[in-house]
Enzyme design. Structure first.
Site, mmCIF file in Angstrom:
data_model
loop_
_atom_site.group_PDB
_atom_site.id
_atom_site.type_symbol
_atom_site.label_atom_id
_atom_site.label_comp_id
_atom_site.label_asym_id
_atom_site.label_seq_id
_atom_site.Cartn_x
_atom_site.Cartn_y
_atom_site.Cartn_z
ATOM 1 N N SER A 271 0.845 -1.213 0.085
ATOM 2 C CA SER A 271 -0.197 0.050 -0.136
ATOM 3 C C SER A 271 1.065 1.114 0.088
ATOM 4 O O SER A 271 2.123 1.144 0.561
ATOM 5 C CB SER A 271 -0.662 -0.005 1.327
ATOM 6 O OG SER A 271 -1.492 1.265 1.560
ATOM 7 N N LYS A 277 0.208 -3.732 4.992
ATOM 8 C CA LYS A 277 -1.003 -4.482 3.874
ATOM 9 C C LYS A 277 -0.343 -5.394 2.814
ATOM 10 O O LYS A 277 1.049 -5.405 2.334
ATOM 11 C CB LYS A 277 -1.550 -3.503 2.913
ATOM 12 C CG LYS A 277 -2.534 -2.453 3.810
ATOM 13 C CD LYS A 277 -3.787 -2.872 4.365
ATOM 14 C CE LYS A 277 -4.515 -3.557 3.275
ATOM 15 N NZ LYS A 277 -5.268 -2.427 2.151
ATOM 16 N N ASN A 279 -2.007 -6.833 -0.445
ATOM 17 C CA ASN A 279 -3.343 -6.450 -1.091
ATOM 18 C C ASN A 279 -3.333 -7.915 -2.180
ATOM 19 O O ASN A 279 -2.154 -8.268 -2.756
ATOM 20 C CB ASN A 279 -3.260 -5.202 -1.742
ATOM 21 C CG ASN A 279 -3.500 -4.245 -0.794
ATOM 22 O OD1 ASN A 279 -4.267 -4.302 0.221
ATOM 23 N ND2 ASN A 279 -2.789 -3.167 -1.085
ATOM 24 N N ARG A 310 -24.297 -6.146 -46.496
ATOM 25 C CA ARG A 310 -23.106 -5.480 -45.972
ATOM 26 C C ARG A 310 -23.627 -4.288 -44.829
ATOM 27 O O ARG A 310 -24.404 -3.581 -45.351
ATOM 28 C CB ARG A 310 -22.171 -4.727 -47.080
ATOM 29 C CG ARG A 310 -21.077 -3.987 -46.109
ATOM 30 C CD ARG A 310 -19.539 -4.984 -46.248
ATOM 31 N NE ARG A 310 -19.008 -5.253 -47.672
ATOM 32 C CZ ARG A 310 -19.433 -6.355 -48.140
ATOM 33 N NH1 ARG A 310 -20.268 -7.371 -47.677
ATOM 34 N NH2 ARG A 310 -18.755 -6.396 -49.381
#
Length: 439
Positions: A271, A277, A279, A310
């Site tokens: 982080s 952290k 993550n 087309r």
């Protein structure tokens, strides 16, 4: 390239859809068409050779081509013009046979199919790798006990091997879907202005061109886009299945759960403000892709109702969307292999979490055992009442049952509160799934 070109995508597949590579497939169509026509005496062999020698991406003025696309509405018109001039510079007679009898959509669609062909080969190899990783996790953790969760709540024990085995089976289904659609997908587009062909692109020429390019010869699909949409849907389902795996891993990484972690690495999962952290970054990338892909599939589906022979705009809407879909699928698959190859499983935390409910997760086990003595309905009522009492008094369910019923002794209750006896047919299911692979 964007800042996120190496995050959500695959470098290898990004290269496949580079301007230069895309040009090379468009030019491969033109040179191969001339060669196929030469085989049947429609184009002189010398002219076909000159067209082939000029059909090189590095001979094309890419910037001029990009500017001219706006005027023509697609890449084929200015590309054919440049190629014709290159050929004319060598032989004016040969220039008459560039793009002979074909229409712009023949070039664009076939070039797209050629790129898809390479992409599918890459995808199949990556899917094999992903399955190998899942097989390894399944084998390693076939008896690793953990809690199974329904509606985000603890339900009853399973094994982590079962969880991985069921993921493996979902990926295998996508691999089978991909294999089954190749016959309808990897086909040549060579039909002329309104899909009726002409003498320059007759059936023999079409079959020869298909053979040269390694594709299947079929009739016009100019405004029948079901094969591309089927392909898009298969990719969408694959990305969704991988997204489900990433979702589970990210949930298992929650601090309060802590059972599984993405592989650690320098600078990975940190982080910008919180040093502690870790993550789920790979899972987040996969989930981000899984959010984007369904809308790309939907775009292709909404472009199916193309007018007459087309389309004005609907065909055009496919080009970038289909490329983005393949690139996002490739990135998702690469990230999933990285994620699962380095997965860390905390067996002890899984065992600790099995005890959080103080035995409530074994309620079904007890209910089934009691049903043999007092019937299913009465057993369910008794156990349900015991569960409520255990929660209210903050006691273990086994203790409540010992104190409040006379049908099962404490000795008989003991094995009913052991996780390995509450995993149902987990081990048998794992063996059944693994038996489909040569191990």
């Amino acid at each position: 390239m964007s800042l996120y070109s190496e995050v959500f995508y695959s470098d290898e597949i990004n290269e496949l859809f580079s301007d230069e590579k895309s040009l090379s497939y468009l030019l491969l169509f033109e040179s191969s068409l001339a060669k196929a026509q030469a085989e049947h005496g429609i184009v002189p062999n010398t002219s076909a050779s000159i067209i082939a020698s000029c059909s090189q991406a590095d001979l094309i003025d890419l910037q001029a081509l990009k500017k001219a696309i706006q005027l023509g509405g697609n890449v084929a018109i200015p590309l054919v013009k440049q190629l014709t001039q290159l050929v004319k510079n060598q032989d004016a007679e040969a220039a008459k046979f560039v793009h002979f009898g074909a229409t712009s959509q023949d070039v664009v669609d076939t070039a797209t199919v050629l790129q898809i062909k390479i992409f599918v080969e890459w995808l199949e190899n990556q899917l094999n790798t992903l399955q190998e990783v899942l097989i390894k996790l399944t084998q390693e953790h076939r008896q690793t006990l953990m809690i199974g969760r329904t509606l985000l709540q603890q339900a009853k024990p399973i094994t982590f091997g079962l969880k991985m085995a069921l993921c493996l089976e979902s990926i295998q289904r996508s691999a089978e879907r991909l294999q089954s659609l190749k016959g309808e997908l990897l086909v040549l587009q060579l039909a002329g202005a309104v899909g009726s062909q002409n003498q320059a692109i007759n059936q023999k020429v079409k079959e020869s061109l298909a053979n040269i390019l390694g594709l299947k010869a079929t009739h016009s699909w100019h405004t029948h886009r079901d094969a591309f949409v089927h392909f898009a849907a298969v990719l969408g389902v694959l990305v969704g299945s991988i997204g489900k795996i990433a979702k589970d891993i990210s949930l298992l990484m929650q601090t309060e759960v802590g059972e599984v972690f993405e592989g650690a690495g320098a600078g990975k999962g940190g982080s910008s403000t919180m040093p502690h952290k870790r993550n789920p970054v790979a899972s987040a990338i996969i989930l981000a892709n899984a959010q984007r892909v369904p809308h790309l599939v939907a775009t292709l589906m909404t472009a199916m109702a193309q007018e007459h022979e087309r389309s004005a705009g609907l065909w055009h809407s496919e080009w970038e969307v289909l490329n983005d879909l393949m690139k996002l699928t490739a990135g998702t698959l690469e990230r999933s292999i990285e994620l699962l190859s380095g997965l860390e499983v905390d067996k002890n935390r899984m065992l600790q979490n099995l005890e959080l409910t103080q035995g409530l997760i074994y309620a079904e086990n007890v209910s089934l055992a009691l049903a043999e003595k007092i019937g299913k309905s009465e057993a369910h009522k008794l156990v349900e009442k015991a569960c409520k009492k255990a929660v209210e008094e903050q006691k273990h369910l086994k203790q409540i049952l010992v104190e409040n019923q006379n049908y099962l002794t404490e000795t008989e209750l003991q094995p009913l509160f052991q996780a390995e006896n509450a995993i149902g047919l987990s081990l048998e299911i794992i063996e059944n799934i693994l038996s489909k692979y040569e191990l």
